[in-house]
Design a protein around this motif. Structure first.
Motif, PDB file in Angstrom:
ATOM      1  N   VAL A  61       0.829  -1.204   0.000  1.00  0.00           N
ATOM      2  CA  VAL A  61       0.000   0.000   0.000  1.00  0.00           C
ATOM      3  C   VAL A  61       0.867   1.260   0.000  1.00  0.00           C
ATOM      4  O   VAL A  61       0.645   2.179  -0.791  1.00  0.00           O
ATOM      5  CB  VAL A  61      -0.971   0.004   1.210  1.00  0.00           C
ATOM      6  CG1 VAL A  61      -1.724   1.320   1.302  1.00  0.00           C
ATOM      7  CG2 VAL A  61      -1.950  -1.159   1.109  1.00  0.00           C
ATOM      8  N   SER A  62       1.912   1.290   0.858  1.00  0.00           N
ATOM      9  CA  SER A  62       2.731   2.517   0.901  1.00  0.00           C
ATOM     10  C   SER A  62       3.518   2.703  -0.397  1.00  0.00           C
ATOM     11  O   SER A  62       3.830   3.830  -0.780  1.00  0.00           O
ATOM     12  CB  SER A  62       3.667   2.514   2.106  1.00  0.00           C
ATOM     13  OG  SER A  62       4.560   1.447   2.035  1.00  0.00           O
ATOM     14  N   SER A  63       3.812   1.604  -1.107  1.00  0.00           N
ATOM     15  CA  SER A  63       4.514   1.739  -2.393  1.00  0.00           C
ATOM     16  C   SER A  63       3.554   2.190  -3.488  1.00  0.00           C
ATOM     17  O   SER A  63       3.869   3.083  -4.282  1.00  0.00           O
ATOM     18  CB  SER A  63       5.128   0.408  -2.832  1.00  0.00           C
ATOM     19  OG  SER A  63       5.950  -0.119  -1.834  1.00  0.00           O
ATOM     20  N   MET A  64       2.373   1.593  -3.529  1.00  0.00           N
ATOM     21  CA  MET A  64       1.407   1.938  -4.578  1.00  0.00           C
ATOM     22  C   MET A  64       0.969   3.404  -4.451  1.00  0.00           C
ATOM     23  O   MET A  64       0.715   4.064  -5.443  1.00  0.00           O
ATOM     24  CB  MET A  64       0.170   1.029  -4.482  1.00  0.00           C
ATOM     25  CG  MET A  64       0.442  -0.417  -4.821  1.00  0.00           C
ATOM     26  SD  MET A  64       0.844  -0.686  -6.546  1.00  0.00           S
ATOM     27  CE  MET A  64      -0.684  -1.358  -7.138  1.00  0.00           C
ATOM     28  N   LEU A  65       0.887   3.896  -3.209  1.00  0.00           N
ATOM     29  CA  LEU A  65       0.422   5.267  -2.997  1.00  0.00           C
ATOM     30  C   LEU A  65       1.596   6.248  -2.864  1.00  0.00           C
ATOM     31  O   LEU A  65       1.460   7.306  -2.258  1.00  0.00           O
ATOM     32  CB  LEU A  65      -0.469   5.334  -1.753  1.00  0.00           C
ATOM     33  CG  LEU A  65      -1.742   4.479  -1.829  1.00  0.00           C
ATOM     34  CD1 LEU A  65      -2.565   4.602  -0.566  1.00  0.00           C
ATOM     35  CD2 LEU A  65      -2.605   4.870  -3.031  1.00  0.00           C
ATOM     36  N   VAL A  66       2.734   5.885  -3.438  1.00  0.00           N
ATOM     37  CA  VAL A  66       3.943   6.715  -3.295  1.00  0.00           C
ATOM     38  C   VAL A  66       3.718   8.137  -3.795  1.00  0.00           C
ATOM     39  O   VAL A  66       4.207   9.095  -3.193  1.00  0.00           O
ATOM     40  CB  VAL A  66       5.155   6.042  -4.007  1.00  0.00           C
ATOM     41  CG1 VAL A  66       4.933   5.837  -5.475  1.00  0.00           C
ATOM     42  CG2 VAL A  66       6.426   6.814  -3.756  1.00  0.00           C
ATOM     43  N   GLN A  67       2.937   8.299  -4.875  1.00  0.00           N
ATOM     44  CA  GLN A  67       2.755   9.641  -5.443  1.00  0.00           C
ATOM     45  C   GLN A  67       1.992  10.544  -4.470  1.00  0.00           C
ATOM     46  O   GLN A  67       2.433  11.655  -4.169  1.00  0.00           O
ATOM     47  CB  GLN A  67       2.005   9.546  -6.773  1.00  0.00           C
ATOM     48  CG  GLN A  67       1.956  10.879  -7.487  1.00  0.00           C
ATOM     49  CD  GLN A  67       1.114  10.835  -8.756  1.00  0.00           C
ATOM     50  OE1 GLN A  67       0.187  10.044  -8.876  1.00  0.00           O
ATOM     51  NE2 GLN A  67       1.452  11.675  -9.711  1.00  0.00           N
ATOM     52  N   VAL A  68       0.877  10.041  -3.961  1.00  0.00           N
ATOM     53  CA  VAL A  68       0.067  10.862  -3.063  1.00  0.00           C
ATOM     54  C   VAL A  68       0.814  11.108  -1.743  1.00  0.00           C
ATOM     55  O   VAL A  68       0.798  12.225  -1.198  1.00  0.00           O
ATOM     56  CB  VAL A  68      -1.339  10.230  -2.862  1.00  0.00           C
ATOM     57  CG1 VAL A  68      -1.276   8.912  -2.160  1.00  0.00           C
ATOM     58  CG2 VAL A  68      -2.258  11.147  -2.085  1.00  0.00           C
TER      59      VAL A  68
END
Ligand SMILES: [Zn+2]
Ligand SMILES: [Zn+2]
Length: 425
Positions: free
Chosen positions: A207-214
């Motif tokens: 989750v923290s990798s997938m949402l890196v942009q936000v």
């Protein structure tokens, strides 16, 4: 799901309760009964119990390591092919150049060949064929989906993306760096790679990798706001002109100082502790355990610790190097590494130092908040490093008050509950 072995010992396995105790029932010496499950559940649990197999079934030559490698590489290959197919959805701006390089496709081809070869080796060596067949299946799926020659199916429609590439590259890089070290030099040699609650921590990692942009965007808002309303031009130019090593050490110290107090507040203020208790709910420590952190805590911690780094005007190269080093350092201090550091322990945070921060015993409550320099804990009276080289006997929070599972833990701080934070010494 509950099943009962001949000795009458009841063991909870995979269930809707979110329980994640190892599937292998050591009291019975057997695996659960799969008859009452549908095909997807059965397949998923068979893979899981193969991954969590007891040491006797994981020995060198048993086909376990090759099966795991085949499966991990096959899944990574499938994910990388999905990125080539849908770059607008799954590719970070920062990795676009790397992925566009011809060497990336050569690397992907080699990765798929290795996934196939390791899965084949596992099929030959292992009596159970689950790992080998699954690894082979996902590798063939990746090849059918386009393999190393896959081209984009959709144009890049929006500037938004999910960092699937970041997740795969981060997982492969960190895993291949730390797993061999933890295997050769473990602190707890009875702790396997697929230890208690590994799936939860992997989900945090995802989750923290997938949402890196936000996460990156939101984390820089406070620092950018300070920059917009203050003028530091001369001072910032002076900082940027300092030698690289001085800048790097200054970032390390200032970030740790901010981190120390923010971290201590997370322990001190009951509302903040409810978020931070998620990080402390880990009952096993290794290279993946540090990923367990509530989304809002990641935001608060990052947005406060980047302030000195950005506002004081450190050069981009010093900032980038520090971000890379702090990622490795945070992984290292949580890792299951039993190295003895001698005198170094007095100056730099080591796994034993941070493991004490996670210790379940009373003496470990509210100690060792620093992540780089134990000096900060000495200065502020929270240092705890037993001279006899002891490690904590276990990890987590006494009574284990934090619920299991990612979503339950995400909601945990928002649920009304009477609970005292740990007392400060
Ligand atoms: Zn803490
Ligand atoms: Zn930690």
């Amino acid at each position: 799901m509950i099943f009962i072995c001949r000795t009458g010992f009841a063991t909870e396995t995979e269930s809707n309760t979110g329980d994640s105790r190892p599937l292998y029932d050591t009291a019975c010496g057997r695996f659960p009964d799969f008859r009452s499950m549908n095909h997807i559940q059965k397949g998923r649990l068979k893979i899981r119990h193969e991954l969590e197999a007891p040491p006797a079934l994981r020995k060198f030559g048993s086909g376990w390591a090759s099966g795991v490698l085949g499966l991990v590489l096959g899944l990574s290959g499938l994910g990388l092919v999905a990125i080539l197919r849908f770059p607008g959805i799954f590719m970070m701006d920062e990795t676009a150049k790397l992925i566009a390089h011809p060497a990336f496709r050569t690397g992907l081809f080699v990765l798929l060949v290795l996934a196939f070869a390791f899965s084949m080796l596992s099929l030959v060596l292992r009596s159970g064929k689950t790992l080998g067949m699954t690894g082979m299946g996902v590798t063939l799926l990746a090849v059918t989906f386009g393999g190393a020659g896959a081209t984009a199916l959709t144009p890049n429609m929006t500037p938004l993306y999910l960092g699937l590439d970041f997740f795969i590259l981060r997982l492969l890089f960190t895993g291949f760096l730390f797993i061999p070290l933890e295997t050769i030099f473990p602190h707890r040699d009875d702790q396997g790679m697929f230890r208690y609650e590994w799936r939860e921590d992997l989900l945090y990692f995802l989750v923290s990798s997938m949402l890196v942009q936000v996460l990156t965007y939101l984390s820089f808002i406070p620092a950018n706001t300070i920059m917009a309303v203050t003028v530091w031009t001369t001072f910032r130019m002076w900082v940027a002109s300092l030698p690289f090593v001085i800048q790097f050490l200054a970032i390390m110290f200032l970030t740790d100082l901010v981190q120390y107090w923010v971290h201590r507040l997370f322990h001190r203020i009951p509302m903040l502790w409810r978020f931070h208790s998620v990080h402390h709910s880990a009952q096993a420590m290794d290279w993946m355990a540090g990923a367990r952190m509530h989304f809002l805590e990641i935001l608060i911690l990052r947005s406060t610790t980047v302030i000195p780094m950005i506002v004081l005007g450190f050069s981009q190269s010093a900032v980038n190097t520090y971000i890379f080093v702090v990622y490795l350092y945070a992984t290292f201090v949580h890792s299951n590494l039993g190295w003895k550091f001698g005198i170094v322990e007095k100056f730099l945070v080591t796994p034993r130092f941070h493991h004490w921060h996670h210790g379940i015993e009373k003496e470990a409550i509210d100690v060792n908040f620093a992540v780089h320099f134990p000096l900060l804990d000495r200065l502020f009276g929270t240092h705890h490093m037993p001279e006899d080289n002891r490690w904590p006997s276990g990890y987590g929070i006494s009574g284990h008050p934090v619920p299991k599972g990612y979503w339950q833990q995400f909601l945990h701080p928002f649920r009304r509950k009477k609970r005292k934070p740990p007392l400060e010494h």
